[in-house]
Design a protein around this motif. Structure first.
Motif, PDB file in Angstrom:
ATOM      1  N   ASP A  50      47.794  59.193  44.653  1.00 38.25           N
ATOM      2  CA  ASP A  50      46.630  59.697  45.376  1.00 38.25           C
ATOM      3  C   ASP A  50      46.151  58.644  46.373  1.00 38.25           C
ATOM      4  OD1 ASP A  50      43.630  60.256  45.818  1.00 38.25           O
ATOM      5  OD2 ASP A  50      44.275  62.032  44.706  1.00 38.25           O
ATOM      6  N   PRO A  51      45.817  59.053  47.588  1.00 37.75           N
ATOM      7  CA  PRO A  51      45.388  58.063  48.595  1.00 37.75           C
ATOM      8  C   PRO A  51      44.118  57.311  48.220  1.00 37.75           C
ATOM      9  CG  PRO A  51      45.049  60.317  49.384  1.00 37.75           C
ATOM     10  CD  PRO A  51      45.895  60.418  48.151  1.00 37.75           C
ATOM     11  N   LEU A  52      43.332  57.830  47.296  1.00 38.21           N
ATOM     12  CA  LEU A  52      42.121  57.128  46.871  1.00 38.21           C
ATOM     13  C   LEU A  52      42.412  55.978  45.907  1.00 38.21           C
ATOM     14  CD1 LEU A  52      39.539  60.003  46.158  1.00 38.21           C
ATOM     15  CD2 LEU A  52      39.675  58.535  48.165  1.00 38.21           C
ATOM     16  N   VAL A  53      43.617  55.968  45.332  1.00 33.13           N
ATOM     17  CA  VAL A  53      43.885  55.131  44.164  1.00 33.13           C
ATOM     18  C   VAL A  53      44.567  53.813  44.525  1.00 33.13           C
ATOM     19  CG1 VAL A  53      45.338  54.983  42.090  1.00 33.13           C
ATOM     20  CG2 VAL A  53      43.904  57.002  42.484  1.00 33.13           C
ATOM     21  N   THR A  54      44.060  52.736  43.895  1.00 34.12           N
ATOM     22  CA  THR A  54      44.731  51.443  43.850  1.00 34.12           C
ATOM     23  C   THR A  54      45.010  51.122  42.391  1.00 34.12           C
ATOM     24  OG1 THR A  54      43.564  50.646  45.818  1.00 34.12           O
ATOM     25  CG2 THR A  54      44.540  48.984  44.380  1.00 34.12           C
ATOM     26  N   VAL A  55      46.233  50.702  42.074  1.00 36.98           N
ATOM     27  CA  VAL A  55      46.616  50.404  40.692  1.00 36.98           C
ATOM     28  C   VAL A  55      46.613  48.896  40.466  1.00 36.98           C
ATOM     29  CG1 VAL A  55      48.452  50.569  38.971  1.00 36.98           C
ATOM     30  CG2 VAL A  55      47.978  52.511  40.478  1.00 36.98           C
ATOM     31  N   VAL A  56      45.970  48.479  39.383  1.00 38.35           N
ATOM     32  CA  VAL A  56      45.971  47.076  38.956  1.00 38.35           C
ATOM     33  C   VAL A  56      46.703  47.020  37.616  1.00 38.35           C
ATOM     34  CG1 VAL A  56      44.550  45.145  38.199  1.00 38.35           C
ATOM     35  CG2 VAL A  56      43.861  46.489  40.192  1.00 38.35           C
ATOM     36  N   HIS A  57      47.831  46.326  37.583  1.00 37.83           N
ATOM     37  CA  HIS A  57      48.734  46.338  36.440  1.00 37.83           C
ATOM     38  C   HIS A  57      48.734  44.971  35.764  1.00 37.83           C
ATOM     39  CE1 HIS A  57      53.140  47.063  34.932  1.00 37.83           C
ATOM     40  NE2 HIS A  57      52.262  47.033  33.951  1.00 37.83           N
ATOM     41  N   GLY A  58      48.449  44.944  34.453  1.00 35.77           N
ATOM     42  CA  GLY A  58      48.504  43.691  33.716  1.00 35.77           C
ATOM     43  C   GLY A  58      47.310  43.504  32.806  1.00 35.77           C
ATOM     44  N   ASP A  59      47.262  42.350  32.158  1.00 38.05           N
ATOM     45  CA  ASP A  59      46.127  42.004  31.297  1.00 38.05           C
ATOM     46  C   ASP A  59      44.875  41.925  32.165  1.00 38.05           C
ATOM     47  OD1 ASP A  59      44.152  40.465  29.814  1.00 38.05           O
ATOM     48  OD2 ASP A  59      45.772  39.962  28.433  1.00 38.05           O
ATOM     49  N   LEU A  60      43.868  42.687  31.798  1.00 33.23           N
ATOM     50  CA  LEU A  60      42.679  42.795  32.640  1.00 33.23           C
ATOM     51  C   LEU A  60      42.025  41.442  32.890  1.00 33.23           C
ATOM     52  CD1 LEU A  60      40.788  44.729  34.152  1.00 33.23           C
ATOM     53  CD2 LEU A  60      39.501  45.010  32.010  1.00 33.23           C
ATOM     54  N   SER A  61      42.036  40.557  31.901  1.00 32.69           N
ATOM     55  CA  SER A  61      41.385  39.260  32.077  1.00 32.69           C
ATOM     56  C   SER A  61      42.046  38.431  33.172  1.00 32.69           C
ATOM     57  CB  SER A  61      41.389  38.488  30.755  1.00 32.69           C
ATOM     58  OG  SER A  61      42.711  38.296  30.286  1.00 32.69           O
ATOM     59  N   ASP A  62      43.312  38.751  33.498  1.00 32.44           N
ATOM     60  CA  ASP A  62      44.020  38.041  34.565  1.00 32.44           C
ATOM     61  C   ASP A  62      43.922  38.750  35.913  1.00 32.44           C
ATOM     62  OD1 ASP A  62      44.928  36.121  32.735  1.00 32.44           O
ATOM     63  OD2 ASP A  62      46.682  37.336  32.222  1.00 32.44           O
ATOM     64  N   ARG A  63      43.381  39.965  35.941  1.00 31.03           N
ATOM     65  CA  ARG A  63      43.425  40.763  37.159  1.00 31.03           C
ATOM     66  C   ARG A  63      42.045  41.193  37.659  1.00 31.03           C
ATOM     67  NH1 ARG A  63      48.309  42.863  38.458  1.00 31.03           N
ATOM     68  NH2 ARG A  63      47.296  42.890  40.506  1.00 31.03           N
ATOM     69  N   LEU A  64      41.009  40.502  37.190  1.00 28.76           N
ATOM     70  CA  LEU A  64      39.657  40.907  37.563  1.00 28.76           C
ATOM     71  C   LEU A  64      39.366  40.674  39.046  1.00 28.76           C
ATOM     72  CD1 LEU A  64      37.721  39.797  34.378  1.00 28.76           C
ATOM     73  CD2 LEU A  64      38.005  42.136  35.217  1.00 28.76           C
ATOM     74  N   ASP A  65      39.984  39.668  39.645  1.00 33.12           N
ATOM     75  CA  ASP A  65      39.796  39.464  41.081  1.00 33.12           C
ATOM     76  C   ASP A  65      40.305  40.667  41.868  1.00 33.12           C
ATOM     77  OD1 ASP A  65      38.656  37.006  40.687  1.00 33.12           O
ATOM     78  OD2 ASP A  65      40.467  35.850  41.136  1.00 33.12           O
ATOM     79  N   ASP A  66      41.388  41.270  41.391  1.00 31.31           N
ATOM     80  CA  ASP A  66      41.918  42.456  42.055  1.00 31.31           C
ATOM     81  C   ASP A  66      41.010  43.665  41.820  1.00 31.31           C
ATOM     82  OD1 ASP A  66      44.451  41.306  43.041  1.00 31.31           O
ATOM     83  OD2 ASP A  66      44.884  41.096  40.913  1.00 31.31           O
ATOM     84  N   LEU A  67      40.453  43.746  40.602  1.00 34.44           N
ATOM     85  CA  LEU A  67      39.559  44.867  40.292  1.00 34.44           C
ATOM     86  C   LEU A  67      38.324  44.842  41.192  1.00 34.44           C
ATOM     87  CD1 LEU A  67      39.559  47.094  37.960  1.00 34.44           C
ATOM     88  CD2 LEU A  67      37.745  45.724  36.952  1.00 34.44           C
ATOM     89  N   PHE A  68      37.829  43.624  41.468  1.00 35.80           N
ATOM     90  CA  PHE A  68      36.613  43.461  42.267  1.00 35.80           C
ATOM     91  C   PHE A  68      36.927  42.977  43.686  1.00 35.80           C
ATOM     92  CE2 PHE A  68      34.935  43.390  37.963  1.00 35.80           C
ATOM     93  CZ  PHE A  68      33.717  44.048  38.084  1.00 35.80           C
ATOM     94  N   ALA A  69      38.140  43.270  44.164  1.00 36.15           N
ATOM     95  CA  ALA A  69      38.502  42.850  45.524  1.00 36.15           C
ATOM     96  C   ALA A  69      37.561  43.444  46.556  1.00 36.15           C
ATOM     97  CB  ALA A  69      39.943  43.249  45.824  1.00 36.15           C
ATOM     98  N   ASP A  70      37.089  44.651  46.300  1.00 37.36           N
ATOM     99  CA  ASP A  70      36.033  45.292  47.082  1.00 37.36           C
ATOM    100  C   ASP A  70      34.922  45.662  46.122  1.00 37.36           C
ATOM    101  OD1 ASP A  70      37.260  45.414  49.762  1.00 37.36           O
ATOM    102  OD2 ASP A  70      38.734  46.699  48.765  1.00 37.36           O
ATOM    103  N   PRO A  71      33.683  45.788  46.602  1.00 40.47           N
ATOM    104  CA  PRO A  71      32.568  46.069  45.691  1.00 40.47           C
ATOM    105  C   PRO A  71      32.781  47.340  44.872  1.00 40.47           C
ATOM    106  CG  PRO A  71      31.743  45.398  47.832  1.00 40.47           C
ATOM    107  CD  PRO A  71      33.223  45.572  47.987  1.00 40.47           C
ATOM    108  N   VAL A  72      32.467  47.247  43.593  1.00 35.92           N
ATOM    109  CA  VAL A  72      32.619  48.353  42.649  1.00 35.92           C
ATOM    110  C   VAL A  72      31.237  48.897  42.304  1.00 35.92           C
ATOM    111  CG1 VAL A  72      33.436  49.029  40.368  1.00 35.92           C
ATOM    112  CG2 VAL A  72      34.730  47.353  41.695  1.00 35.92           C
ATOM    113  N   ASP A  73      31.090  50.212  42.392  1.00 34.71           N
ATOM    114  CA  ASP A  73      29.798  50.846  42.092  1.00 34.71           C
ATOM    115  C   ASP A  73      29.696  51.320  40.651  1.00 34.71           C
ATOM    116  OD1 ASP A  73      28.587  50.914  44.871  1.00 34.71           O
ATOM    117  OD2 ASP A  73      30.454  51.984  45.250  1.00 34.71           O
ATOM    118  N   VAL A  74      30.810  51.836  40.103  1.00 38.91           N
ATOM    119  CA  VAL A  74      30.818  52.364  38.739  1.00 38.91           C
ATOM    120  C   VAL A  74      32.086  51.884  38.048  1.00 38.91           C
ATOM    121  CG1 VAL A  74      30.839  54.428  37.274  1.00 38.91           C
ATOM    122  CG2 VAL A  74      29.524  54.427  39.401  1.00 38.91           C
TER     123      VAL A  74
END
Length: 341
Positions: A50-74
């Motif tokens: 889906d064009p809306l989707v970005t996938v972050v793959h891996g242990d979340l504690s190592d990928r939080l910078d990717d999760l918050f690469a742009d501001p997150v609202d929810v």
């Protein structure tokens, strides 16, 4: 509106993702992007193209910078290690449930400190935060004012996370909304490591022509919710406004999502009525003390008043839960069929 879902490719995460991508709206605003995070990602998983989707793959504690690469609202924080595996491996549960949640809260705090939005954080807790000691009589009816006394490492880890989220909400780092989930049934596919996984297996597997084992006394009562009602509860908690008026969320206390109280005997009787003796007879009763100790410590009867004030209600009976499962399986089979010439 930018949304992140952790545990996005698990059973509930994938259903929640599908719901959000279908409605394209949340909190009255269009969804402009979704970050789907998980340790395991399949290339053919729903939503990845889906064009809306970005996938972050891996242990979340190592990928939080990717999760918050742009501001997150929810943020829907569903990623977790489940009950039986936390009893088997204490360190796994502490990392997956407690350490990762604390790291996520720190990252949300960092977003706020940098001038970004205060994210709404919907956290999937569990009825396992309650626990009945075998030497004490069970509470007749559990509500959010009942003292949580978990009897498992999983329940303890979830309770600690609840308190961290409440404190971070008080301090303005997140707008935390904690949903205490009931046992979700019927889950399709391969069983996970939850102690309650048999509650789906004794229905799902016989319907597929497979034998199943019930590891508890059939007289045991449990608190269940269908996948549909559970996802509806998570979305509702994200959307509800804060306040003290009708239909608003007040305070930082968790919300027990609506519970259907049913005995295993009633579940099996419903299966027999719907599918016949040949199917129901594929279930064998073979009590397992370890499973009984975990599942039997969880309360079965809940006061659903707080959830009802938010417009959320339990499944009316187990027959309706079974009908939902059969309808979902029919859709899945139709979708998976090869195209006809």
């Amino acid at each position: 509106m930018r949304i992140a879902v952790t545990g996005a490719f698990g059973f509930l995460g994938s259903r929640l993702t599908a719901t959000l991508l279908e409605q394209r709206m949340l909190c009255g605003a269009p969804i402009e992007g979704m970050v789907l995070a998980d340790r395991i990602v399949h290339d053919d998983a729903a939503g990845v193209d889906d064009p809306l989707v970005t996938v972050v793959h891996g242990d979340l504690s190592d990928r939080l910078d990717d999760l918050f690469a742009d501001p997150v609202d929810v943020i829907f924080h569903l990623a977790a290690a489940v009950s039986a595996e936390c009893e088997e491996d204490f360190d796994l549960g502490m990392h997956a449930n407690l350490d990762v949640t604390r790291a996520l809260l720190d990252a949300a705090r960092g977003q706020c400190a940098a001038g970004g939005p205060v994210p709404r954080l919907v956290f999937s807790s569990s009825l396992a935060v309650y626990g009945m000691h075998p030497d004490q009589p069970p509470a007749s009816l559990v509500d959010e004012s009942t003292l949580p006394t978990p009897r498992t490492s999983y329940g303890t880890q979830k309770l600690i996370c609840e308190q961290l989220i409440a404190d971070c909400t008080r301090r303005g780092f997140v707008d935390g909304r904690v949903a205490r989930l009931m046992t979700v049934a019927v889950r399709p596919g391969k069983a996970n490591a939850a102690a309650s996984a048999f509650l789906s297996a004794i229905i799902r597997d016989p319907l597929a022509g497979l034998s199943a084992t019930c590891p508890v006394d059939p007289g045991l009562q449990v608190a269940l919710a269908s996948p549909q009602r559970t996802v509806r509860g998570l979305v509702r908690l994200a959307e509800v406004s804060r306040g003290t008026g009708p239909g608003q969320l007040s305070g930082t206390a968790p919300v027990n999502l609506p519970a259907l109280t049913v005995s295993v005997t009633d579940m099996l009787a419903t299966l027999r009525q719907a599918a016949g003796d040949t199917v129901a007879d594929l279930v064998t009763i073979a009590p397992d003390p370890a499973v009984e100790a975990i599942v039997g410590s969880w309360p079965a009867a809940f006061d659903n008043t707080r959830a009802a004030a938010l417009g959320l209600h339990p499944d009316p009976d187990f027959a309706s839960v079974l009908r939902h499962h059969l309808a979902d399986q029919a859709v899945t089979r139709t979708t998976d069929e090869p195209p006809r010439p």
